[in-house]
Write a protein that holds these residues in place. Sequence first.
Motif, mmCIF file in Angstrom:
data_model
loop_
_atom_site.group_PDB
_atom_site.id
_atom_site.type_symbol
_atom_site.label_atom_id
_atom_site.label_comp_id
_atom_site.label_asym_id
_atom_site.label_seq_id
_atom_site.Cartn_x
_atom_site.Cartn_y
_atom_site.Cartn_z
ATOM 1 N N LYS A 1 -8.518 5.654 -15.445
ATOM 2 C CA LYS A 1 -9.465 4.557 -15.587
ATOM 3 C C LYS A 1 -9.410 3.941 -16.985
ATOM 4 O O LYS A 1 -9.445 2.726 -17.145
ATOM 5 C CB LYS A 1 -10.879 5.046 -15.279
ATOM 6 C CG LYS A 1 -11.857 3.913 -15.116
ATOM 7 C CD LYS A 1 -13.200 4.373 -14.619
ATOM 8 C CE LYS A 1 -14.166 3.211 -14.543
ATOM 9 N NZ LYS A 1 -14.609 2.739 -15.865
ATOM 10 N N GLY B 1 -6.567 1.708 -17.397
ATOM 11 C CA GLY B 1 -6.784 0.500 -16.609
ATOM 12 C C GLY B 1 -7.660 -0.504 -17.335
ATOM 13 O O GLY B 1 -7.335 -1.691 -17.397
ATOM 14 N N ASN C 1 6.403 -4.210 -4.685
ATOM 15 C CA ASN C 1 5.265 -4.895 -5.287
ATOM 16 C C ASN C 1 4.856 -6.086 -4.426
ATOM 17 O O ASN C 1 5.689 -6.923 -4.091
ATOM 18 C CB ASN C 1 5.640 -5.360 -6.689
ATOM 19 C CG ASN C 1 4.543 -6.172 -7.306
ATOM 20 O OD1 ASN C 1 4.454 -7.362 -7.079
ATOM 21 N ND2 ASN C 1 3.686 -5.525 -8.043
ATOM 22 N N ALA D 1 -1.916 -2.950 -12.910
ATOM 23 C CA ALA D 1 -1.957 -2.165 -11.672
ATOM 24 C C ALA D 1 -1.378 -0.775 -11.907
ATOM 25 O O ALA D 1 -1.895 0.224 -11.414
ATOM 26 C CB ALA D 1 -1.182 -2.888 -10.570
ATOM 27 N N ARG D 2 -0.319 -0.705 -12.706
ATOM 28 C CA ARG D 2 0.285 0.587 -13.026
ATOM 29 C C ARG D 2 -0.604 1.401 -13.958
ATOM 30 O O ARG D 2 -0.767 2.610 -13.792
ATOM 31 C CB ARG D 2 1.669 0.364 -13.664
ATOM 32 C CG ARG D 2 2.389 1.632 -14.048
ATOM 33 C CD ARG D 2 2.660 2.501 -12.822
ATOM 34 N NE ARG D 2 3.146 3.799 -13.193
ATOM 35 C CZ ARG D 2 4.441 4.125 -13.242
ATOM 36 N NH1 ARG D 2 5.353 3.230 -12.935
ATOM 37 N NH2 ARG D 2 4.800 5.326 -13.585
ATOM 38 N N ASN E 1 5.849 -2.682 -15.006
ATOM 39 C CA ASN E 1 5.192 -1.744 -14.093
ATOM 40 C C ASN E 1 6.084 -0.526 -13.834
ATOM 41 O O ASN E 1 5.643 0.618 -13.867
ATOM 42 C CB ASN E 1 4.882 -2.503 -12.789
ATOM 43 C CG ASN E 1 4.239 -1.638 -11.724
ATOM 44 O OD1 ASN E 1 4.741 -0.584 -11.393
ATOM 45 N ND2 ASN E 1 3.119 -2.095 -11.190
ATOM 46 N N LEU F 1 -3.750 1.382 -14.095
ATOM 47 C CA LEU F 1 -4.853 1.953 -13.313
ATOM 48 C C LEU F 1 -4.448 3.267 -12.665
ATOM 49 O O LEU F 1 -5.264 4.166 -12.483
ATOM 50 C CB LEU F 1 -5.316 0.955 -12.251
ATOM 51 C CG LEU F 1 -6.314 -0.089 -12.731
ATOM 52 C CD1 LEU F 1 -6.443 -1.226 -11.730
ATOM 53 C CD2 LEU F 1 -7.677 0.546 -12.977
ATOM 54 N N GLN F 2 -3.161 3.379 -12.327
ATOM 55 C CA GLN F 2 -2.680 4.634 -11.740
ATOM 56 C C GLN F 2 -2.649 5.747 -12.782
ATOM 57 O O GLN F 2 -2.701 6.929 -12.443
ATOM 58 C CB GLN F 2 -1.280 4.446 -11.156
ATOM 59 C CG GLN F 2 -1.250 3.541 -9.933
ATOM 60 C CD GLN F 2 0.154 3.225 -9.466
ATOM 61 O OE1 GLN F 2 1.118 3.865 -9.876
ATOM 62 N NE2 GLN F 2 0.289 2.238 -8.613
ATOM 63 N N GLU F 3 -2.528 5.348 -14.071
ATOM 64 C CA GLU F 3 -2.497 6.340 -15.145
ATOM 65 C C GLU F 3 -3.902 6.871 -15.449
ATOM 66 O O GLU F 3 -4.049 7.858 -16.148
ATOM 67 C CB GLU F 3 -1.920 5.726 -16.421
ATOM 68 C CG GLU F 3 -0.499 5.215 -16.295
ATOM 69 C CD GLU F 3 0.532 6.325 -16.484
ATOM 70 O OE1 GLU F 3 0.356 7.161 -17.381
ATOM 71 O OE2 GLU F 3 1.512 6.331 -15.718
ATOM 72 N N LYS G 1 0.827 -1.216 0.000
ATOM 73 C CA LYS G 1 0.000 0.000 0.000
ATOM 74 C C LYS G 1 0.858 1.261 0.000
ATOM 75 O O LYS G 1 0.376 2.354 -0.258
ATOM 76 C CB LYS G 1 -0.928 -0.003 1.218
ATOM 77 C CG LYS G 1 -2.024 -1.038 1.086
ATOM 78 C CD LYS G 1 -3.353 -0.526 1.633
ATOM 79 C CE LYS G 1 -4.468 -1.479 1.273
ATOM 80 N NZ LYS G 1 -4.413 -2.701 2.114
ATOM 81 N N LYS H 1 -3.499 7.581 -23.765
ATOM 82 C CA LYS H 1 -3.771 6.784 -22.559
ATOM 83 C C LYS H 1 -4.162 5.351 -22.904
ATOM 84 O O LYS H 1 -3.807 4.404 -22.206
ATOM 85 C CB LYS H 1 -4.895 7.419 -21.743
ATOM 86 C CG LYS H 1 -4.501 8.717 -21.089
ATOM 87 C CD LYS H 1 -3.963 8.474 -19.685
ATOM 88 C CE LYS H 1 -3.547 9.775 -19.041
ATOM 89 N NZ LYS H 1 -2.407 9.647 -18.165
ATOM 90 N N ARG I 1 2.979 1.929 -2.085
ATOM 91 C CA ARG I 1 3.103 2.322 -3.499
ATOM 92 C C ARG I 1 4.524 2.672 -3.911
ATOM 93 O O ARG I 1 4.762 3.599 -4.687
ATOM 94 C CB ARG I 1 2.203 3.511 -3.807
ATOM 95 C CG ARG I 1 0.766 3.100 -3.935
ATOM 96 C CD ARG I 1 0.116 3.863 -5.055
ATOM 97 N NE ARG I 1 -1.194 3.314 -5.333
ATOM 98 C CZ ARG I 1 -2.179 3.982 -5.890
ATOM 99 N NH1 ARG I 1 -2.003 5.216 -6.239
ATOM 100 N NH2 ARG I 1 -3.316 3.407 -6.127
#
Lengths: 229, 131
Positions: free
Chosen positions: A200, A203, A34, A193-194, A161, A196-198, A27, A176, A29
């Motif tokens: 929706k 993701g 990882n 997972a990465r 990632n 998703l940080q960029e 968490k 994107k 990050r």
Amino acid sequence: MNNFLQLPIFGIGITILFYLLCGKLGKLRLFFLNPVLLTVVGIILFLKIFNVRFENYNAGGKYLTYFLGPAVVALGAFFYEKYEELRRDLKLFSISVIIGGSCGIVSVVLFLLLLEMPLFLIKSLASKSVTTPIAIEITKTIGGIPDITAGIVIAVGVFGNVIGPIFLRKLGITDKRAIGAALGTAAHGIGTARALQEGKTSGVYSGIAMCLNGIITAFSAPYILYLLL
Amino acid sequence: MSRYKFLNNIRHYIEDLVSLKRLKAFLYILVFLGIGELVRFVFKLPISGNIIGMLFLFIALKQKWINLDKIKPASDKLLEFLVLFFIPYGVGLMVYFDLIRDYWLPISIAIIASTLLTLYVTAIILQKFGK
């Protein structure tokens, strides 16, 4: 003590324990934290330090891996759910994932052949970009060693990632959707997972790319290997 | 008192985990897994049964032969714990350390190059033609 270590509860317990612990650390990050990588490395270190044999650990571990069967089937439901969100450019998206994914299989096999690696390694690494449960199945089918596959696939995921978005931006990729699709195709769930940080959109594209590349690789890898080896 | 609450939480979690709805959904997934294994066995395909099962599940959902609500209680949980299921394979790598130690450099080169290539090829096609 040795009797206790041979009980399934030891392998299952230690896996769940490290999984929960490393989930908490993840968490934070930080890329090198990882959770999947941490869990695997943590358990290996634990077994090495306390001198427990892998066979003893796997007496419990194998009960967990049995669930990979239904879990891969469950990916079909995930694929369906996400697929509804991307009807708009499904065709181009599929083409890019198919070409990108095939490029991944062919290139890794060719590079390993050029570097004169033994056959068991080539067979174990052909599916290196695919989500771990599917990669394990592919390796079993083509006669590689699934444990090597799992370790390398996780490493590839972490690499994608960490490096993926920086690498793509340097080469002028700003879209994107393109970043998402690339991360999902090359670096499966850990790349997703990465993505998703960029955002929706990235993701979603990444998640579907992961599933699609899994299916494509499962069907094409046996034949690509047959042609190249 | 707080210990009692803790145990109660665990009880609720387990009750939710093995609720009838979830077990039914899990049974559906097992049926698709079984179909996949059967198809693989009958046609002697070089693809594992669970991947064939996954495809059948996707097709069944898309053709509305089965509703997503029927599958979701189990599929969501399975995917939530997906990582847990393949960790023992990752740990299994420790048995092969000696076997791959001599090859770690060429392996790293091949894998990094191939991963970067995959990233770029996928992204550039989508970006170039996706206007």
